[in-house]
Design a protein around this motif. Structure first.
Motif, short mmCIF file in Angstrom:
data_model
loop_
_atom_site.label_atom_id
_atom_site.label_comp_id
_atom_site.label_asym_id
_atom_site.label_seq_id
_atom_site.Cartn_x
_atom_site.Cartn_y
_atom_site.Cartn_z
N MET A 1 0.82 -1.21 0.00
CA MET A 1 0.00 0.00 0.00
C MET A 1 0.86 1.27 0.00
SD MET A 1 -3.20 -0.74 -0.21
CE MET A 1 -3.99 0.77 0.37
N THR A 2 1.94 1.21 0.79
CA THR A 2 2.80 2.39 0.85
C THR A 2 3.41 2.70 -0.51
OG1 THR A 2 3.34 1.92 3.15
CG2 THR A 2 4.81 3.43 1.97
N GLY A 3 3.86 1.62 -1.21
CA GLY A 3 4.43 1.80 -2.54
C GLY A 3 3.43 2.38 -3.51
N GLU A 4 2.17 1.92 -3.46
CA GLU A 4 1.14 2.44 -4.34
C GLU A 4 0.86 3.91 -4.05
OE1 GLU A 4 -2.28 0.01 -4.01
OE2 GLU A 4 -1.30 -1.79 -4.79
N ARG A 5 0.84 4.22 -2.75
CA ARG A 5 0.56 5.61 -2.39
C ARG A 5 1.70 6.51 -2.86
NH1 ARG A 5 -0.75 4.66 2.37
NH2 ARG A 5 1.23 5.00 3.44
N ASN A 6 2.94 6.05 -2.69
CA ASN A 6 4.08 6.86 -3.11
C ASN A 6 4.10 7.04 -4.63
OD1 ASN A 6 4.89 7.17 -0.50
ND2 ASN A 6 6.41 5.53 -0.55
N ALA A 7 3.75 5.96 -5.36
CA ALA A 7 3.70 6.05 -6.81
C ALA A 7 2.63 7.06 -7.24
CB ALA A 7 3.42 4.68 -7.42
N GLY A 8 1.51 7.02 -6.55
CA GLY A 8 0.44 7.98 -6.86
C GLY A 8 0.85 9.40 -6.57
N GLU A 10 3.93 10.51 -6.62
CA GLU A 10 4.92 10.89 -7.62
C GLU A 10 4.24 11.27 -8.93
OE1 GLU A 10 8.30 11.57 -9.87
OE2 GLU A 10 8.02 11.52 -7.69
N ARG A 11 3.22 10.53 -9.30
CA ARG A 11 2.48 10.84 -10.52
C ARG A 11 1.83 12.22 -10.42
NH1 ARG A 11 0.31 8.07 -14.86
NH2 ARG A 11 -1.68 8.89 -15.67
N LEU A 12 1.20 12.50 -9.31
CA LEU A 12 0.57 13.80 -9.10
C LEU A 12 1.60 14.91 -9.15
CD1 LEU A 12 -1.84 15.61 -8.44
CD2 LEU A 12 -1.51 15.04 -6.02
N ALA A 13 2.76 14.68 -8.54
CA ALA A 13 3.81 15.70 -8.53
C ALA A 13 4.26 16.03 -9.96
CB ALA A 13 5.00 15.22 -7.70
N ARG A 14 4.40 15.01 -10.81
CA ARG A 14 4.81 15.26 -12.19
C ARG A 14 3.72 15.99 -12.96
NH1 ARG A 14 7.78 10.13 -14.87
NH2 ARG A 14 8.09 11.73 -16.46
N GLN A 15 2.47 15.63 -12.72
CA GLN A 15 1.37 16.32 -13.38
C GLN A 15 1.33 17.80 -12.98
OE1 GLN A 15 -1.69 13.70 -11.96
NE2 GLN A 15 -1.78 12.54 -13.89
N LEU A 16 1.56 18.05 -11.69
CA LEU A 16 1.54 19.44 -11.22
C LEU A 16 2.72 20.23 -11.77
CD1 LEU A 16 0.40 18.87 -7.53
CD2 LEU A 16 -0.92 19.95 -9.36
N ASP A 17 3.88 19.57 -11.93
CA ASP A 17 5.02 20.24 -12.55
C ASP A 17 4.67 20.69 -13.97
OD1 ASP A 17 6.67 20.00 -10.36
OD2 ASP A 17 7.72 18.22 -11.10
N LEU A 113 7.90 16.03 -18.81
CA LEU A 113 7.55 16.36 -17.42
C LEU A 113 6.41 15.48 -16.92
CD1 LEU A 113 7.59 20.28 -17.67
CD2 LEU A 113 9.35 18.81 -16.65
N LEU A 114 5.61 14.97 -17.83
CA LEU A 114 4.43 14.18 -17.48
C LEU A 114 4.78 12.72 -17.20
CD1 LEU A 114 2.05 15.58 -20.23
CD2 LEU A 114 1.57 15.67 -17.76
N PRO A 115 3.89 11.99 -16.50
CA PRO A 115 4.03 10.54 -16.42
C PRO A 115 4.08 9.95 -17.83
CG PRO A 115 2.36 11.30 -14.88
CD PRO A 115 2.75 12.49 -15.73
N ASP A 116 4.75 8.82 -17.98
CA ASP A 116 5.05 8.28 -19.31
C ASP A 116 3.83 8.10 -20.20
OD1 ASP A 116 7.69 8.28 -18.64
OD2 ASP A 116 7.82 6.12 -18.26
N ASP A 117 2.71 7.61 -19.63
CA ASP A 117 1.53 7.37 -20.47
C ASP A 117 0.96 8.68 -20.99
OD1 ASP A 117 0.83 7.92 -17.74
OD2 ASP A 117 -1.22 7.27 -18.15
N GLN A 118 0.95 9.71 -20.15
CA GLN A 118 0.43 11.00 -20.58
C GLN A 118 1.41 11.71 -21.51
OE1 GLN A 118 -0.60 12.72 -16.70
NE2 GLN A 118 -2.76 12.36 -17.22
N ARG A 119 2.71 11.52 -21.29
CA ARG A 119 3.70 12.06 -22.22
C ARG A 119 3.47 11.50 -23.62
NH1 ARG A 119 7.18 9.78 -24.82
NH2 ARG A 119 7.09 7.90 -23.52
N ALA A 120 3.26 10.20 -23.71
CA ALA A 120 3.05 9.58 -25.02
C ALA A 120 1.78 10.11 -25.68
CB ALA A 120 2.97 8.06 -24.86
N GLU A 121 0.73 10.30 -24.90
CA GLU A 121 -0.54 10.80 -25.44
C GLU A 121 -0.38 12.22 -25.96
OE1 GLU A 121 -5.17 11.69 -24.11
OE2 GLU A 121 -3.69 11.14 -22.60
N MET A 122 0.27 13.08 -25.17
CA MET A 122 0.46 14.48 -25.57
C MET A 122 1.34 14.58 -26.81
SD MET A 122 -1.05 16.74 -23.48
CE MET A 122 -1.67 16.89 -21.81
#
Length: 203
Positions: A1-8, A10-17, A113-122
């Motif tokens: 659970m901790t790993g999932e929360r940290n990954a989430g 990190e994803r939010l941090a990249r989106q906000l960047d 700057l985005l998470p990989d899946d969103q980078r590819a989409e953009m």
């Protein structure tokens, strides 16, 4: 659970960047005047205006059954690269020499700057717009070319006259409108003819 929360997190941090970085698009100014002539339009305003045009004018697309949501996403994304590459004036032949190279470098930095899946989409949306092969990209490009023409006409040829742009150049530059919307290209032709008659454009 901790790993999932940290990954989430990190994803939010990249989106906000990324969200923070694209605020800079509001400071990239185009040659086009606002219709009230108070100042030049910025690239973020241009993208928003095009997205609304797509929503309102989708019935004029050259092909039926377009994914208008994809057109709107393309229009919102297509100028983000100008944060790094700057806006290249439509009739600046010199600026166009290295435009593709500048924008490619910008796309790589900004979308990474985005998470990989969103980078590819953009990146895919940006590239689709640039290549103008799909019906959606052709319609998006038609709107992108038409909007500044309307602004120029309604400001009595301000930017055209400032840069010595002729009607012949306007027709050549904007002929791709026909690929995305024959109806809008017919309208553009009438607008150019009227601009010449009114002295906004040299023949």
């Amino acid at each position: 659970m901790t790993g999932e929360r940290n990954a989430g997190e990190e994803r939010l941090a990249r989106q906000l960047d990324f969200i923070r970085e694209i605020d800079r698009l509001k400071s990239v100014h185009r040659q086009t005047l606002l219709l009230d002539r108070s100042r030049r339009e910025n690239a973020a305003e241009h993208s928003w205006h095009l997205a609304v045009m797509a929503l309102v004018m989708q019935e004029h697309a050259g092909e039926s059954g377009l994914d208008i949501g994809r057109v709107i996403r393309m229009l919102l994304v297509h100028d983000i690269v100008e944060i790094d590459a700057g806006d290249t004036f439509a009739y600046d032949d010199e600026g166009y020499r290295d435009k593709a190279e500048r924008e490619q470098r910008a796309a790589e930095r900004l979308f990474s700057l985005l998470p990989d899946d969103q980078r590819a989409e953009m990146e895919a949306l940006w590239r689709e717009f640039e290549e103008r092969r799909t019906p959606e990209a052709k319609f998006a490009a038609a709107l992108d070319r038409l909007q500044p023409m309307i602004h120029n006409y309604l400001t009595e040829g301000h930017t055209w006259q400032k840069h010595g742009v002729t009607a012949r150049k306007v027709r050549e530059r904007n002929a791709v409108i026909a690929d995305g919307s024959p109806a809008l290209w017919r309208f553009a032709g009438r607008l150019i003819d009227s601009a010449v008659r009114k002295g906004y454009l040299e023949p």
